[in-house]
Design an enzyme around this catalytic site. Structure first.
Site, PDB file in Angstrom:
ATOM      1  N   GLU A 359     -44.049   1.816  72.069  1.00  0.00           N
ATOM      2  CA  GLU A 359     -45.018   0.660  72.123  1.00  0.00           C
ATOM      3  C   GLU A 359     -45.760   0.456  73.121  1.00  0.00           C
ATOM      4  O   GLU A 359     -45.833  -0.811  73.665  1.00  0.00           O
ATOM      5  CB  GLU A 359     -43.988  -0.376  71.638  1.00  0.00           C
ATOM      6  CG  GLU A 359     -43.240  -0.425  70.357  1.00  0.00           C
ATOM      7  CD  GLU A 359     -42.428  -1.599  70.270  1.00  0.00           C
ATOM      8  OE1 GLU A 359     -42.389  -2.260  69.043  1.00  0.00           O
ATOM      9  OE2 GLU A 359     -41.831  -2.389  71.168  1.00  0.00           O
TER      10      GLU A 359
HETATM   11  C1  TNX Z   1     -38.864  -2.462  68.575  1.00  0.00           C
HETATM   12  S1  TNX Z   1     -38.077   0.185  68.322  1.00  0.00           S
HETATM   13  C2  TNX Z   1     -38.769  -2.139  69.892  1.00  0.00           C
HETATM   14  C3  TNX Z   1     -37.973  -2.936  70.715  1.00  0.00           C
HETATM   15  C4  TNX Z   1     -37.541  -4.158  70.027  1.00  0.00           C
HETATM   16  C5  TNX Z   1     -37.186  -4.066  68.623  1.00  0.00           C
HETATM   17  C6  TNX Z   1     -36.634  -5.380  67.873  1.00  0.00           C
HETATM   18  C7  TNX Z   1     -38.429   0.422  69.719  1.00  0.00           C
HETATM   19  C8  TNX Z   1     -38.373   1.585  70.140  1.00  0.00           C
HETATM   20  N1  TNX Z   1     -38.963  -0.976  70.409  1.00  0.00           N
HETATM   21  O1  TNX Z   1     -38.870  -3.300  71.985  1.00  0.00           O
HETATM   22  O2  TNX Z   1     -36.525  -4.994  70.617  1.00  0.00           O
HETATM   23  O3  TNX Z   1     -38.290  -3.459  67.920  1.00  0.00           O
HETATM   24  O4  TNX Z   1     -35.992  -4.911  66.691  1.00  0.00           O
END
Ligand code: TNX
Length: 545
Positions: A359
């Site tokens: 992300e």
């Molecule tokens: C997505 S999945 C994220 C996290 C969050 C999570 C909450 C991923 C690699 N990153 O930063 O904590 O969703 O469900």
């Protein structure tokens, strides 16, 4: 010789008496398997490759010894683990001695001799007879997993650690042959969004140990907190570790405390995978060191449409994602990355460093790729292998890299095509922070509501069509902690789903069926009560307690 009829009768009755004696003697301890012992034997999670009962009973007593056969410290550690587990509830002070000096009659024998090829790195064979138990493996790890099975075969009260119980410690006789399908079976604990103490992490290690998981991934940094001491950049923890989601007090591990976690895990044959999330999810570092900031043009203040940048000294306490990034153009960025990964590698006996990579919404794509390529070089220079979330598939990765699939099948395929290995953590199946249903008080639901059956019913090898199953290292269930502030919360989200994910990783897909599994699962709840585990009583399971 010629017998008269009278003599015949005398001889025969003598034989009869003798036969009775032999029978009486040999059947001294013979006791049919009780219904409870049978149920426990039939309820093992993860389900073994094969298991068959033989109808009788072994009883653990004050006299039972643990005998080891083979050499090395780890073998002794397994034996001591077993003795220490059994002591508080039984009061038995089990002696541990090695094969040459002890008779294994009536004992629990842990042997490294005779383990075959198929048992590989983690398999074991367990045979339980009236007069003794034998666990055989080709590695101490295999013996340790055999010991976990033995714990499940003993009455639930064996797990009571507070006081001696008035129990009859019976186990069904029989034999079990067992080894895992995947070499990576793990969970992730997010200690960044909410901080968990060393003792709490050890407790989580205990929980995953019981279901034969062998990796614990620690998410050590994120926008909301930096949790691991880096001696060359002290403000990361001094400032970045101050708080957590919601603004409550945070915390961090000193390097000594971290070593304690690593060592505790190692004594349970669990590898710790440390993660520093970069180049996004980096706000805690940016507020700790002004000079790392790309400036207001890139970092948004979360929740704001203006590009104001993070406020130095103030750690983010909300749960938004994707608003922070390192700056690829700054020289100091790579001094930072080098220092952090060097110190992290020094703290890590295991082969992997996880660099995050998820992300990075405000990192430009070419910069993101350049970042990941650079991380890979630095990780390698420090003698480790890189793991990252699935987005790293966009970079120049190869067979030395492991990609953690969580959402996008395209990235998983891209990773496999580039020769990388994969760990499966599909959010819709195994994100332990997802709510069970719309009434669950904790958790999020952006990926799905995940009931206990859904987290069990899937096959890593079939999840993303087109991926060679050989490339799949295994499965991992992440527990993100935006909404879980305490261990009670963590347990509630992990149980009852975690044992199912452990079985997805351990047991071949063709041996798994929800309708059969849910009965074994139901039989675990008594034990969870004894272990004081807070769990969600899903209506899809008829709990037995
Ligand atoms: C997505 S999945 C994220 C996290 C969050 C999570 C909450 C991923 C690699 N990153 O930063 O904590 O969703 O469900």
């Amino acid at each position: 010789m010629f017998y008269t009829p009278r003599k015949m009768i005398r001889v025969c009755s003598g034989c009869l008496i003798m036969a009775c004696f032999v029978l009486l003697f040999s059947c001294k301890d013979s006791k049919p398997t009780s219904a409870d012992a049978r149920l426990r034997f039939e309820s093992i999670i993860p389900k073994p490759v094969s298991a068959a009962m033989s109808g009788s009973t072994f009883t653990l007593t004050n006299e039972t010894m643990i005998v080891t056969e083979g050499s090395g410290n780890e073998l002794m550690e397994v034996a001591r683990f077993l003795a220490e587990k059994i002591k508080p509830s039984t009061g038995f002070d089990m002696k541990v001695s090695s094969g040459e000096e002890a008779s294994s009659n009536g004992a629990i024998l842990l042997t490294l001799e005779g383990g075959d090829e198929e048992l590989r790195a983690e398999g074991y064979e367990l045979s339980i007879e009236e007069d003794g138990i034998k666990i055989k493996a080709s590695s101490p790890t295999g013996l340790f997993w055999g010991v976990q099975t033995l714990r499940q075969l003993l009455p639930e009260d064996i797990e009571k650690s507070s006081s001696v119980q008035n129990g009859v410690w019976e186990i069904a006789t029989g034999s079990i042959r067992d080894y895992p399908e995947y070499s990576w079976r793990g969970s992730m604990l997010d200690v960044a969004r909410h901080f968990f103490t060393v003792e709490e992490v050890k407790h989580y290690i205990d929980l995953i140990t019981f279901y034969k998981m062998n990796t614990l991934h620690l998410h050590l940094s994120d926008d909301q907190g930096w949790r691991i001491e880096i001696k060359s950049w002290p403000n990361l923890t001094k400032i970045g570790g101050l708080s957590e989601v919601g603004g409550t007090e945070g915390g961090f591990y000193t390097q000594e405390q971290y070593a304690e976690i690593v060592e505790y895990a190692a004594s349970r044959f669990i590898t710790i995978i440390p993660e520093i999330d970069m180049p996004g999810h980096i706000n805690a570092a940016l507020v700790s060191y002004k000079e790392l900031n790309p400036g207001p043009s890139i970092n948004r203040e979360p929740g704001s449409t203006r590009n104001t940048g993070p406020k130095p000294g103030v750690v983010h306490t909300g749960i938004e994602v994707g608003f922070s990034t390192l700056d690829i153009k700054k020289e100091i960025t790579f001094k930072f990355v080098n220092d952090v990964l060097r110190e992290l590698a020094m703290m890590t006996p295991g082969p992997y460093l996880h660099i995050g990579g998820d992300e990075a919404a405000v990192t430009k794509k070419p910069d993101y790729i350049a970042f990941v390529n650079k991380f890979k070089e630095i990780v390698k220079a420090n003698g480790k292998k890189m793991i990252g979330w699935e987005e790293i598939a966009q970079a120049d990765i190869d067979s030395t890299v492991t990609v953690q699939h969580w959402d996008n099948e395209g990235y998983a395929l891209m990773a496999a095509e580039k020769g990388a290995k994969l760990i499966f953590s599909p959010a819709k199946k195994v994100y332990l922070d997802m709510q069970y249903d719309s009434t669950t008080k904790l958790g999020l639901h952006w990926a799905a509501y995940i009931e206990v059956d859904s987290s069990y019913i899937w096959d890593p090898a079939a999840r993303v069509p087109g991926i060679d199953p050989e490339k799949i290292q295994g499965v991992e269930a992440p527990l993100w902690s935006e909404t879980t502030a305490t261990m009670d919360d963590v347990e509630y989200m992990a149980f009852p789903r975690l044992p199912g994910v452990a079985e997805v990783g351990w047991t071949k897909a063709e041996n798994r069926q929800w309708n059969e599994y849910k009965i074994r699962l139901a039989n675990q709840s008594k034990r969870w009560k004894v272990m004081d585990i807070n769990f969600y009583r899903s209506a899809r399971v008829q709990w037995v307690d």
